[in-house]
Design an enzyme around this catalytic site. Structure first.
Site, PDB file in Angstrom:
ATOM      1  N   CYS A   2      48.991  35.624  45.667  1.00 33.82           N
ATOM      2  CA  CYS A   2      47.807  35.252  44.752  1.00 33.82           C
ATOM      3  C   CYS A   2      47.600  36.228  44.160  1.00 33.82           C
ATOM      4  CB  CYS A   2      46.846  34.715  45.262  1.00 33.82           C
ATOM      5  SG  CYS A   2      45.510  34.625  44.133  1.00 33.82           S
ATOM      6  N   GLU A 104      50.580  31.170  38.684  1.00 32.87           N
ATOM      7  CA  GLU A 104      52.304  30.790  38.804  1.00 32.87           C
ATOM      8  C   GLU A 104      52.407  31.532  37.712  1.00 32.87           C
ATOM      9  OE1 GLU A 104      53.553  32.195  41.444  1.00 32.87           O
ATOM     10  OE2 GLU A 104      52.122  32.314  43.369  1.00 32.87           O
TER      11      GLU A 104
END
Length: 229
Positions: A2, A104
């Site tokens: 993340c 992402e």
């Protein structure tokens, strides 16, 4: 892993979810990056939840300087109980890192295409986090945090082999409970979040710059080949 995420939950809704006595004040964020302040929920000595803003990138208490924080924005759940940087925090300094979703990137043909990941029902995405307090040589106290990661579910796996540990609402209190520090019990939290409860879609390449922080970043984006570098 993340590396970027968002937070656009209303302060009133956040206070209701976590039982905060005071309604906090903070702006919506659409491109939170490492070293910036992130919203975390911690438990006070009396068991009351409170909201704080901590530097993203954990700085262990023993660190010589704060630069190590850039390497510790994430902590692997599989090794967090053994790593010197995290093993004290995972026992006694756990927190909830509050988000609305995260980004992402899909790599194709030498170019990277950003995507936004969120929960289908629009509820907050709450990451399992750890925090630490570090004192600089000049005497400044900096509180920082890291986000735990686990193996990816089938939605994230084509993009990356890691994803943040996303907690279910019934797990919040136990994760924060200072009396709970049995590693085997804590490991039950480290499962990939169900892919069926998540969704993902392409977003603007402007998210690549942490200087851009706008609601336009989370709008669905029709990719053009000349739009990505």
């Amino acid at each position: 892993m993340c590396g970027r995420f968002t937070l656009q939950i209303s302060p009133e809704h956040l206070a209701e979810i976590f039982g905060l006595i005071e309604i906090p004040t903070f702006p919506a964020r659409f491109n939170i990056a490492p070293s910036q302040k992130v919203a975390v929920i911690r438990q006070s000595g009396g068991g009351q939840n409170r909201l704080d803003f901590l530097r993203w990138g954990l700085i262990p208490s023993w660190a010589e300087d704060m630069a190590i924080g850039y390497k510790l924005i994430n902590a692997r759940a599989e090794t967090v109980h053994e790593k010197h940087s995290f093993r004290h925090a995972v026992r006694y300094r756990r927190c909830l890192v509050v988000a609305s979703g995260f980004y992402e990137w899909r790599e194709e043909g030498g170019k990277k295409f950003p995507l936004y990941v969120r929960l289908k029902d629009g509820s907050p995405m709450v990451f399992a986090g750890l925090w630490e307090s570090w004192k600089s040589p000049e005497g400044e106290v900096i509180e920082s945090c890291t986000i735990l990661t686990t193996s990816s579910n089938r939605l994230i796996a084509p993009l990356h082999d890691r994803m943040p540990v996303i907690l279910h609402s019934q797990e919040y209190d136990l994760w924060l409970d200072r009396e709970t520090n049995d590693p085997e019990k804590l490991k039950s939290f480290y499962q990939p979040y169900p892919a069926d409860n998540m969704e993902m879609y392409p977003v603007s390449p402007q998210v690549n710059s942490p200087k851009v922080d706008s609601s336009e970043l989370i709008k669905p984006y029709e990719a053009r080949e000349d739009s990505y570098e």
